[in-house]
Design a protein around this motif. Structure first.
Motif, short mmCIF file in Angstrom:
data_model
loop_
_atom_site.label_atom_id
_atom_site.label_comp_id
_atom_site.label_asym_id
_atom_site.label_seq_id
_atom_site.Cartn_x
_atom_site.Cartn_y
_atom_site.Cartn_z
N TYR A 40 0.42 -11.16 -0.43
CA TYR A 40 0.95 -10.48 -1.61
C TYR A 40 0.17 -9.18 -1.81
CZ TYR A 40 3.74 -14.47 -2.95
OH TYR A 40 4.69 -15.46 -2.98
N GLU A 41 0.90 -8.09 -2.06
CA GLU A 41 0.25 -6.80 -2.31
C GLU A 41 1.12 -5.95 -3.23
OE1 GLU A 41 1.46 -4.07 1.48
OE2 GLU A 41 -0.10 -5.55 1.82
N ASN A 42 0.48 -4.97 -3.86
CA ASN A 42 1.23 -4.02 -4.68
C ASN A 42 1.85 -2.98 -3.76
OD1 ASN A 42 -1.32 -4.69 -6.76
ND2 ASN A 42 0.69 -4.66 -7.68
N SER A 43 3.12 -2.69 -3.99
CA SER A 43 3.84 -1.79 -3.08
C SER A 43 3.99 -0.38 -3.62
CB SER A 43 5.21 -2.38 -2.74
OG SER A 43 5.96 -2.58 -3.91
N GLY A 44 3.24 0.01 -4.62
CA GLY A 44 3.30 1.38 -5.12
C GLY A 44 4.51 1.61 -6.00
#
Length: 182
Positions: free
Chosen positions: A102-106
């Motif tokens: 899981y990551e922030n995609s901007g």
């Protein structure tokens, strides 16, 4: 004319929370036309699973989602209503599942429109047609998130009599390859 403001917060059992705020102003132009511009802002906290599971990321930021919408509504009579609502929204720090993490995609930009048309053929029988159009663009990677614009539509035939309502719905959910990235 009226001005509305709403605040909504939901909590789930995995400590994932959403807060949403909406400000709208409805301007009645005449007996058959109305215009409603609105601005909404919501935020979403990443879930415990998104942060601390085997695929989790403790550094995830909160998602933020401002949206502008302009609703135009025309009432032809007691038997016909048409509305169209173009919208523009931005997802900032959207949580996405990429490469098993899981990551922030901007920043992700969405724009599109929703159209509704309701026709009552009689007081008890009628049809509703809904059509949606959506484009999505990831500003961080400079890529379209949809292979092509996404279309969705539905048609509902309804029959109402006293307290009895029955509906027959036909739905087109867009082609399956519309969500494949370019």
């Amino acid at each position: 004319d009226n001005l509305g403001f709403s605040v909504k917060t939901d909590f789930w059992n995995d400590n994932n929370a959403i807060g949403a705020y909406r400000l709208a102003y409805k301007k009645t132009l005449d007996a058959t036309h109305a215009l409603t511009p609105s601005y909404s802002f919501s935020r979403k906290i990443p879930s415990l699973y998104q942060r601390f599971s085997e695929y989790g990321n403790p550094a995830l930021e909160m998602e933020k989602h401002p949206q502008l919408e302009l609703l135009y509504e025309k009432k032809g009579s007691d038997f016909w209503v048409f509305s169209v609502a173009p919208f523009y929204s931005v997802f900032e720090e959207m949580v996405d599942f990429v490469n098993n993490l899981y990551e922030n995609s901007g920043k992700i930009y969405n724009y599109g429109a929703e159209m509704k048309n309701e026709i009552k053929i009689t007081h008890t029988f009628g049809t509703k047609l809904n059509v949606n159009y959506l484009r999505a663009y990831n500003a961080t990677t400079s890529s379209n998130l949809l292979f092509r614009p996404y279309w969705q539509g539905s048609n509902i035939w309804f029959f109402m009599r006293d307290r009895f309502v029955t509906e027959l719905q036909f739905q087109y959910l867009g082609s399956r390859d519309a969500t494949n990235s370019m």
